[in-house]
Design an enzyme around this catalytic site. Structure first.
Site, PDB file in Angstrom:
ATOM      1  N   ALA A   1       0.724   5.219  -2.092  1.00  0.00           N
ATOM      2  CA  ALA A   1       0.563   5.622  -3.495  1.00  0.00           C
ATOM      3  C   ALA A   1       1.753   5.267  -4.392  1.00  0.00           C
ATOM      4  O   ALA A   1       1.589   4.544  -5.384  1.00  0.00           O
ATOM      5  CB  ALA A   1       0.256   7.128  -3.545  1.00  0.00           C
TER       6      ALA A   1
ATOM      7  N   ASP B   1      -2.148  10.896  -1.836  1.00  0.00           N
ATOM      8  CA  ASP B   1      -2.512   9.874  -2.822  1.00  0.00           C
ATOM      9  C   ASP B   1      -2.901  10.490  -4.149  1.00  0.00           C
ATOM     10  O   ASP B   1      -2.762   9.846  -5.191  1.00  0.00           O
ATOM     11  CB  ASP B   1      -3.647   9.006  -2.263  1.00  0.00           C
ATOM     12  CG  ASP B   1      -3.145   8.145  -1.116  1.00  0.00           C
ATOM     13  OD1 ASP B   1      -3.048   8.654   0.008  1.00  0.00           O
ATOM     14  OD2 ASP B   1      -2.803   6.972  -1.374  1.00  0.00           O
TER      15      ASP B   1
ATOM     16  N   ASN C   1      -5.588  12.367   0.927  1.00  0.00           N
ATOM     17  CA  ASN C   1      -4.653  11.554   1.705  1.00  0.00           C
ATOM     18  C   ASN C   1      -5.473  10.732   2.693  1.00  0.00           C
ATOM     19  O   ASN C   1      -6.704  10.841   2.752  1.00  0.00           O
ATOM     20  CB  ASN C   1      -3.622  12.436   2.422  1.00  0.00           C
ATOM     21  CG  ASN C   1      -2.445  11.619   2.941  1.00  0.00           C
ATOM     22  OD1 ASN C   1      -1.843  10.842   2.220  1.00  0.00           O
ATOM     23  ND2 ASN C   1      -2.151  11.769   4.216  1.00  0.00           N
ATOM     24  N   LYS C   2      -4.779   9.908   3.480  1.00  0.00           N
ATOM     25  CA  LYS C   2      -5.456   9.029   4.412  1.00  0.00           C
ATOM     26  C   LYS C   2      -6.512   9.749   5.244  1.00  0.00           C
ATOM     27  O   LYS C   2      -6.277  10.887   5.686  1.00  0.00           O
ATOM     28  CB  LYS C   2      -4.412   8.403   5.351  1.00  0.00           C
ATOM     29  CG  LYS C   2      -4.946   7.398   6.334  1.00  0.00           C
ATOM     30  CD  LYS C   2      -5.793   6.306   5.719  1.00  0.00           C
ATOM     31  CE  LYS C   2      -5.116   5.656   4.561  1.00  0.00           C
ATOM     32  NZ  LYS C   2      -6.005   4.810   3.727  1.00  0.00           N
TER      33      LYS C   2
ATOM     34  N   ARG D   1       0.863  -1.178   0.000  1.00  0.00           N
ATOM     35  CA  ARG D   1       0.000   0.000   0.000  1.00  0.00           C
ATOM     36  C   ARG D   1       0.898   1.225   0.000  1.00  0.00           C
ATOM     37  O   ARG D   1       2.105   1.134   0.065  1.00  0.00           O
ATOM     38  CB  ARG D   1      -0.974  -0.007   1.186  1.00  0.00           C
ATOM     39  CG  ARG D   1      -0.560  -0.686   2.497  1.00  0.00           C
ATOM     40  CD  ARG D   1       0.521  -0.022   3.278  1.00  0.00           C
ATOM     41  NE  ARG D   1       0.282   1.393   3.431  1.00  0.00           N
ATOM     42  CZ  ARG D   1       1.251   2.290   3.670  1.00  0.00           C
ATOM     43  NH1 ARG D   1       2.486   1.893   3.795  1.00  0.00           N
ATOM     44  NH2 ARG D   1       0.978   3.576   3.782  1.00  0.00           N
TER      45      ARG D   1
ATOM     46  N   ARG E   1      -7.494  -0.045  -6.882  1.00  0.00           N
ATOM     47  CA  ARG E   1      -7.782   1.024  -5.916  1.00  0.00           C
ATOM     48  C   ARG E   1      -7.905   2.338  -6.692  1.00  0.00           C
ATOM     49  O   ARG E   1      -7.066   2.629  -7.544  1.00  0.00           O
ATOM     50  CB  ARG E   1      -6.690   1.120  -4.835  1.00  0.00           C
ATOM     51  CG  ARG E   1      -6.562  -0.134  -3.969  1.00  0.00           C
ATOM     52  CD  ARG E   1      -5.589   0.073  -2.819  1.00  0.00           C
ATOM     53  NE  ARG E   1      -6.163   0.951  -1.786  1.00  0.00           N
ATOM     54  CZ  ARG E   1      -5.467   1.451  -0.760  1.00  0.00           C
ATOM     55  NH1 ARG E   1      -4.170   1.195  -0.667  1.00  0.00           N
ATOM     56  NH2 ARG E   1      -6.053   2.210   0.149  1.00  0.00           N
TER      57      ARG E   1
HETATM   58  C1  LIG Z   1       3.643   7.913   0.287  1.00  0.00           C
HETATM   59  S1  LIG Z   1       2.001   8.256   0.151  1.00  0.00           S
HETATM   60  C2  LIG Z   1       1.257   6.981   1.102  1.00  0.00           C
HETATM   61  C3  LIG Z   1      -0.188   7.265   1.339  1.00  0.00           C
HETATM   62  O1  LIG Z   1      -0.955   6.086   1.080  1.00  0.00           O
HETATM   63  C4  LIG Z   1      -1.626   5.734   2.256  1.00  0.00           C
HETATM   64  O2  LIG Z   1      -2.853   5.126   2.045  1.00  0.00           O
HETATM   65  P1  LIG Z   1      -2.942   3.508   2.046  1.00  0.00           P
HETATM   66  O3  LIG Z   1      -2.157   3.023   3.220  1.00  0.00           O
HETATM   67  O4  LIG Z   1      -4.433   3.236   2.152  1.00  0.00           O
HETATM   68  O5  LIG Z   1      -2.379   3.069   0.708  1.00  0.00           O
HETATM   69  C5  LIG Z   1      -1.803   7.060   2.970  1.00  0.00           C
HETATM   70  O6  LIG Z   1      -2.802   7.839   2.345  1.00  0.00           O
HETATM   71  C6  LIG Z   1      -0.434   7.643   2.761  1.00  0.00           C
HETATM   72  O7  LIG Z   1      -0.332   8.999   3.006  1.00  0.00           O
END
Ligand SMILES: CSC[C@H]1O[C@H](OP(=O)(O)O)[C@H](O)[C@@H]1O
Length: 342
Positions: free
Chosen positions: A46, A234, A244-245, A44, A86
């Site tokens: 981006a 993201d 973002n998250k 996971r 995704r």
């Molecule tokens: C380096 S950006 C990572 C970014 O992705 C994460 O989401 P996920 O864990 O659901 O892929 C989160 O938004 C991070 O900031």
């Protein structure tokens, strides 16, 4: 520790659902396995999602053993499959488009040459990501004075990239320069990327980190224990609105209220110049059981209705700067991001 690597026609993924307790790699021999791993957050983040999907394309070409006329159909099927995993992280689509270009350019040379070219492109993407993150970290570090205490959310580190990280890359560079006093990591419900991944990653590198629950961030700022917030992204719209998250927007509002700088760290490949604002960014809604359970243990009434968007959008007016590998974009972002793109 690599998050993803290719060895003798097999793609190995560091299984982030098992961290921090277990370090194990999932071996993928088919693109379908790679797609499922992205969906299940085995990998996971981006930038890492993009590079992993790129390797998934190479894997499909490398392993194809059907009749020549079926090759193009199979490869289109793989491109579509990986694109469906995704919706929010634009790096996924940026990476697939880049692989599609290589595929098209080399198709006339035959399947074997296509496979070689696709693998080479994925390997180059991997190496570029590490260099990008290091450049980003060094631009970001210069924004802060010693001894700075920073707050972050989710995991935007080595575990979300091919190495060094984006937001955690800025933190790594601050630590290298002796500027970092402390990192506060939000646990990041519901999937706990902060507690499980960021804490583990920073501890591995001897970087000082304190874990908090997401609802403690406001008190931390109210007690003046934080000098700034640095997060990943993201997808960033052309005007700087940033997805973002989930929970990032809340931190941006709190930082604004408390007069603290709020920075986004992301490679230029995360900026989607086709979107004029964050209103157009697709937000992924995930399995309700991610909220109903913690590490697989039910914590609420079975089948209770759940709201589980995996991301939120922070409006550009709450963002102090966007740290990229080409420099720091400052408001107004539509012009500053466009200038960096040039
Ligand atoms: C380096 S950006 C990572 C970014 O992705 C994460 O989401 P996920 O864990 O659901 O892929 C989160 O938004 C991070 O900031």
């Amino acid at each position: 520790m690599k998050t993803v690597y290719w060895q003798e026609g097999v793609l190995y993924l560091l299984d982030q659902t098992a961290l921090p307790g277990t370090v194990r790699y999932q071996a993928c021999r088919e693109a379908e396995e790679v797609a499922q791993a992205i969906r299940d957050l085995v990998v996971r983040g981006a930038p890492l999602i993009g590079v992993t999907a790129a390797y998934g394309v190479a894997l499909a070409a490398w392993g194809f053993d059907g009749p020549e006329p079926d090759f193009d159909r199979r490869m289109q099927e793989v491109f579509d499959l990986l694109a469906s995993t995704r919706p929010t992280a634009v790096n996924l689509f940026w990476a697939l488009n880049r692989m599609k270009k290589v595929y098209t350019e080399h198709r006339a040379q035959g399947r074997e040459q296509v496979a070689v070219a696709l693998l080479q492109e994925a390997e180059e993407m991997f190496a570029e990501d590490v260099a990008t993150n290091q450049a980003m970290g060094d631009f970001g570090e210069k924004l802060f004075a010693p001894r700075v205490t920073l707050l972050t959310v989710c995991n935007a580190g080595s575990l979300a990239t091919c190495g060094y990280g984006t937001a955690l890359g800025v933190i790594r560079s601050c630590h290298r320069e002796g500027k970092l006093a402390m990192v506060y990591a939000c646990e990041t419900r519901p999937v706990l990327q902060g507690a499980r991944l960021t804490v583990w990653e920073l501890c591995q590198d001897g970087i000082p980190v304190t874990l908090i629950t997401d609802n403690m961030a406001g008190t931390l700022m109210q007690q003046s224990k934080v000098d700034g917030v640095v997060v990943g992204a993201d997808r960033i719209a052309a005007n700087g609105d940033t997805a973002n998250k989930i929970g990032t927007y809340m931190l941006a509002v709190l930082a604004h209220y408390h007069g603290l700088p709020f920075y986004v760290a992301a490679p230029m490949s995360t900026v989607d110049f086709s979107l004029s604002s964050g209103k157009e960014i697709p937000i992924e809604n995930r399995d309700p059981d991610e909220v109903r359970k913690v590490m697989g243990t039910p914590i609420t009434v079975p089948d209770v209705p759940v709201f589980n968007p995996a991301f939120d959008v922070t409006p550009n007016r709450l963002i102090s700067g966007i740290i990229t590998e080409k420099g720091v974009a400052l408001p107004p972002f539509d012009s500053s991001l466009a200038a960096l793109r040039g």
